[in-house]
Motif scaffolding. Sequence first.
Motif, PDB file in Angstrom:
ATOM      1  N   ILE A 145       0.835  -1.209   0.000  1.00  0.00           N
ATOM      2  CA  ILE A 145       0.000   0.000   0.000  1.00  0.00           C
ATOM      3  C   ILE A 145       0.867   1.255   0.000  1.00  0.00           C
ATOM      4  O   ILE A 145       0.620   2.190  -0.764  1.00  0.00           O
ATOM      5  CB  ILE A 145      -0.988  -0.021   1.188  1.00  0.00           C
ATOM      6  CG1 ILE A 145      -2.075  -1.074   0.924  1.00  0.00           C
ATOM      7  CG2 ILE A 145      -1.618   1.357   1.401  1.00  0.00           C
ATOM      8  CD1 ILE A 145      -3.026  -1.303   2.077  1.00  0.00           C
ATOM      9  N   VAL A 146       1.902   1.278   0.838  1.00  0.00           N
ATOM     10  CA  VAL A 146       2.788   2.454   0.885  1.00  0.00           C
ATOM     11  C   VAL A 146       3.455   2.654  -0.479  1.00  0.00           C
ATOM     12  O   VAL A 146       3.503   3.770  -0.998  1.00  0.00           O
ATOM     13  CB  VAL A 146       3.847   2.328   2.011  1.00  0.00           C
ATOM     14  CG1 VAL A 146       4.884   3.442   1.916  1.00  0.00           C
ATOM     15  CG2 VAL A 146       3.172   2.346   3.380  1.00  0.00           C
ATOM     16  N   GLN A 147       3.936   1.570  -1.088  1.00  0.00           N
ATOM     17  CA  GLN A 147       4.594   1.694  -2.396  1.00  0.00           C
ATOM     18  C   GLN A 147       3.620   2.189  -3.457  1.00  0.00           C
ATOM     19  O   GLN A 147       3.984   2.991  -4.319  1.00  0.00           O
ATOM     20  CB  GLN A 147       5.223   0.360  -2.798  1.00  0.00           C
ATOM     21  CG  GLN A 147       6.448   0.031  -1.969  1.00  0.00           C
ATOM     22  CD  GLN A 147       6.953  -1.391  -2.177  1.00  0.00           C
ATOM     23  OE1 GLN A 147       6.264  -2.250  -2.700  1.00  0.00           O
ATOM     24  NE2 GLN A 147       8.179  -1.634  -1.735  1.00  0.00           N
ATOM     25  N   GLU A 148       2.375   1.734  -3.403  1.00  0.00           N
ATOM     26  CA  GLU A 148       1.376   2.138  -4.391  1.00  0.00           C
ATOM     27  C   GLU A 148       1.007   3.615  -4.233  1.00  0.00           C
ATOM     28  O   GLU A 148       0.845   4.339  -5.204  1.00  0.00           O
ATOM     29  CB  GLU A 148       0.133   1.252  -4.258  1.00  0.00           C
ATOM     30  CG  GLU A 148      -0.849   1.379  -5.386  1.00  0.00           C
ATOM     31  CD  GLU A 148      -0.319   0.915  -6.741  1.00  0.00           C
ATOM     32  OE1 GLU A 148      -0.745   1.525  -7.746  1.00  0.00           O
ATOM     33  OE2 GLU A 148       0.487  -0.030  -6.810  1.00  0.00           O
ATOM     34  N   ILE A 149       0.872   4.081  -3.003  1.00  0.00           N
ATOM     35  CA  ILE A 149       0.500   5.476  -2.751  1.00  0.00           C
ATOM     36  C   ILE A 149       1.691   6.412  -2.948  1.00  0.00           C
ATOM     37  O   ILE A 149       1.532   7.557  -3.345  1.00  0.00           O
ATOM     38  CB  ILE A 149      -0.108   5.619  -1.338  1.00  0.00           C
ATOM     39  CG1 ILE A 149      -1.463   4.900  -1.316  1.00  0.00           C
ATOM     40  CG2 ILE A 149      -0.279   7.083  -0.944  1.00  0.00           C
ATOM     41  CD1 ILE A 149      -2.087   4.779   0.046  1.00  0.00           C
ATOM     42  N   PHE A 178       6.671   6.600  10.474  1.00  0.00           N
ATOM     43  CA  PHE A 178       7.277   5.306  10.816  1.00  0.00           C
ATOM     44  C   PHE A 178       6.767   4.183   9.916  1.00  0.00           C
ATOM     45  O   PHE A 178       6.255   3.172  10.385  1.00  0.00           O
ATOM     46  CB  PHE A 178       7.017   4.963  12.294  1.00  0.00           C
ATOM     47  CG  PHE A 178       7.557   5.993  13.232  1.00  0.00           C
ATOM     48  CD1 PHE A 178       8.894   5.985  13.590  1.00  0.00           C
ATOM     49  CD2 PHE A 178       6.735   6.988  13.737  1.00  0.00           C
ATOM     50  CE1 PHE A 178       9.402   6.953  14.453  1.00  0.00           C
ATOM     51  CE2 PHE A 178       7.227   7.966  14.594  1.00  0.00           C
ATOM     52  CZ  PHE A 178       8.570   7.942  14.952  1.00  0.00           C
ATOM     53  N   GLU A 179       6.924   4.379   8.608  1.00  0.00           N
ATOM     54  CA  GLU A 179       6.438   3.378   7.658  1.00  0.00           C
ATOM     55  C   GLU A 179       7.601   2.608   7.033  1.00  0.00           C
ATOM     56  O   GLU A 179       8.767   2.901   7.276  1.00  0.00           O
ATOM     57  CB  GLU A 179       5.567   4.052   6.603  1.00  0.00           C
ATOM     58  CG  GLU A 179       4.319   4.638   7.246  1.00  0.00           C
ATOM     59  CD  GLU A 179       3.299   5.162   6.273  1.00  0.00           C
ATOM     60  OE1 GLU A 179       2.110   4.987   6.539  1.00  0.00           O
ATOM     61  OE2 GLU A 179       3.679   5.764   5.251  1.00  0.00           O
ATOM     62  N   LEU A 180       7.249   1.603   6.244  1.00  0.00           N
ATOM     63  CA  LEU A 180       8.191   0.691   5.593  1.00  0.00           C
ATOM     64  C   LEU A 180       9.140   0.066   6.616  1.00  0.00           C
ATOM     65  O   LEU A 180       8.678  -0.702   7.456  1.00  0.00           O
ATOM     66  CB  LEU A 180       8.919   1.391   4.443  1.00  0.00           C
ATOM     67  CG  LEU A 180       8.009   1.842   3.285  1.00  0.00           C
ATOM     68  CD1 LEU A 180       8.825   2.520   2.195  1.00  0.00           C
ATOM     69  CD2 LEU A 180       7.198   0.689   2.712  1.00  0.00           C
ATOM     70  N   ASP A 181      10.436   0.367   6.588  1.00  0.00           N
ATOM     71  CA  ASP A 181      11.383  -0.298   7.495  1.00  0.00           C
ATOM     72  C   ASP A 181      11.115   0.015   8.964  1.00  0.00           C
ATOM     73  O   ASP A 181      11.495  -0.756   9.845  1.00  0.00           O
ATOM     74  CB  ASP A 181      12.829   0.105   7.153  1.00  0.00           C
ATOM     75  CG  ASP A 181      13.277  -0.444   5.808  1.00  0.00           C
ATOM     76  OD1 ASP A 181      12.635  -1.391   5.297  1.00  0.00           O
ATOM     77  OD2 ASP A 181      14.256   0.083   5.253  1.00  0.00           O
ATOM     78  N   ASP A 182      10.484   1.146   9.244  1.00  0.00           N
ATOM     79  CA  ASP A 182      10.208   1.548  10.626  1.00  0.00           C
ATOM     80  C   ASP A 182       8.813   1.126  11.115  1.00  0.00           C
ATOM     81  O   ASP A 182       8.418   1.455  12.232  1.00  0.00           O
ATOM     82  CB  ASP A 182      10.344   3.072  10.775  1.00  0.00           C
ATOM     83  CG  ASP A 182      11.764   3.539  10.504  1.00  0.00           C
ATOM     84  OD1 ASP A 182      12.715   2.791  10.803  1.00  0.00           O
ATOM     85  OD2 ASP A 182      11.923   4.659   9.977  1.00  0.00           O
ATOM     86  N   ASP A 192       9.583  10.570   1.027  1.00  0.00           N
ATOM     87  CA  ASP A 192      10.470   9.965   2.023  1.00  0.00           C
ATOM     88  C   ASP A 192      10.281  10.616   3.389  1.00  0.00           C
ATOM     89  O   ASP A 192      10.346   9.945   4.418  1.00  0.00           O
ATOM     90  CB  ASP A 192      11.934  10.064   1.589  1.00  0.00           C
ATOM     91  CG  ASP A 192      12.249   9.140   0.416  1.00  0.00           C
ATOM     92  OD1 ASP A 192      11.452   8.208   0.144  1.00  0.00           O
ATOM     93  OD2 ASP A 192      13.296   9.348  -0.236  1.00  0.00           O
ATOM     94  N   ASP A 193      10.051  11.931   3.399  1.00  0.00           N
ATOM     95  CA  ASP A 193       9.834  12.645   4.660  1.00  0.00           C
ATOM     96  C   ASP A 193       8.576  12.143   5.373  1.00  0.00           C
ATOM     97  O   ASP A 193       8.576  11.961   6.590  1.00  0.00           O
ATOM     98  CB  ASP A 193       9.715  14.156   4.431  1.00  0.00           C
ATOM     99  CG  ASP A 193      11.053  14.804   4.085  1.00  0.00           C
ATOM    100  OD1 ASP A 193      12.113  14.163   4.323  1.00  0.00           O
ATOM    101  OD2 ASP A 193      11.045  15.943   3.582  1.00  0.00           O
ATOM    102  N   LEU A 194       7.503  11.915   4.605  1.00  0.00           N
ATOM    103  CA  LEU A 194       6.265  11.407   5.204  1.00  0.00           C
ATOM    104  C   LEU A 194       6.436   9.962   5.681  1.00  0.00           C
ATOM    105  O   LEU A 194       5.917   9.584   6.733  1.00  0.00           O
ATOM    106  CB  LEU A 194       5.097  11.510   4.217  1.00  0.00           C
ATOM    107  CG  LEU A 194       4.562  12.918   3.971  1.00  0.00           C
ATOM    108  CD1 LEU A 194       3.522  12.914   2.854  1.00  0.00           C
ATOM    109  CD2 LEU A 194       3.985  13.521   5.250  1.00  0.00           C
ATOM    110  N   ILE A 195       7.156   9.156   4.928  1.00  0.00           N
ATOM    111  CA  ILE A 195       7.429   7.770   5.339  1.00  0.00           C
ATOM    112  C   ILE A 195       8.168   7.769   6.676  1.00  0.00           C
ATOM    113  O   ILE A 195       7.832   7.017   7.593  1.00  0.00           O
ATOM    114  CB  ILE A 195       8.214   7.016   4.254  1.00  0.00           C
ATOM    115  CG1 ILE A 195       7.293   6.736   3.050  1.00  0.00           C
ATOM    116  CG2 ILE A 195       8.802   5.715   4.795  1.00  0.00           C
ATOM    117  CD1 ILE A 195       7.998   6.231   1.822  1.00  0.00           C
TER     118      ILE A 195
END
Length: 192
Positions: free
Chosen positions: A95-99, A110-114, A103-106
């Motif tokens: 979902i994160v990759q599709e949206i 605390f998304e993906l690796d976090d 990088d600042d918002l990720i």
Amino acid sequence: MKFEYFIGIVPPEEYLEQIEHFQRRWVNHLGVEPHITLKAQGGLTPDKKWIDKVQKVCEKFQPFQVSLDKPMYFGDNILYLSVNSKELHNLHQKIVQEISPSDDLIKKYFELDDFVPHLTLGKEHDGVSISSGLSKQELKDMEKLAEKELTPFPNFQVNFIRIYELNIEKLRYDRYLDIPLSNYSLKTEAFL
């Protein structure tokens, strides 16, 4: 008017009610129903064009198992039930990759690796939160009782995800739309 969204996974109704009842001992106003955060606010824009992208990911993603586990903390001010599920991490990532938030918002959310899947039970008062905060002692009391009263921690199948929208007048997030995972029939429309 401020529009803000996030995506979550809802525990089974009976356990959801058990957690709400548990939380209401400490907090009168719950800012949102108990949920596992799947995708935070970053990139979920007011134009809602991202909903189609989320639906496409969900159409190809099979229902999966999640297990809730013992209480843990983010720092010493957010108490949550831990969550175990490899598939949950995979769905979050897709979902994160599709949206494609920045990088600042990720990093901010605390998304993906976090990403740490969790179901928040309570937070220390920070003066900003839309839900009432607790003292450190209340969080410790909540943690002790959670170990006793919320066990056995359930395993359950995730068949759909839920989009929440901020209701600024009620100072809470309300259910906006449920999206079924692949091969699951869900008779739900937008809650406007």
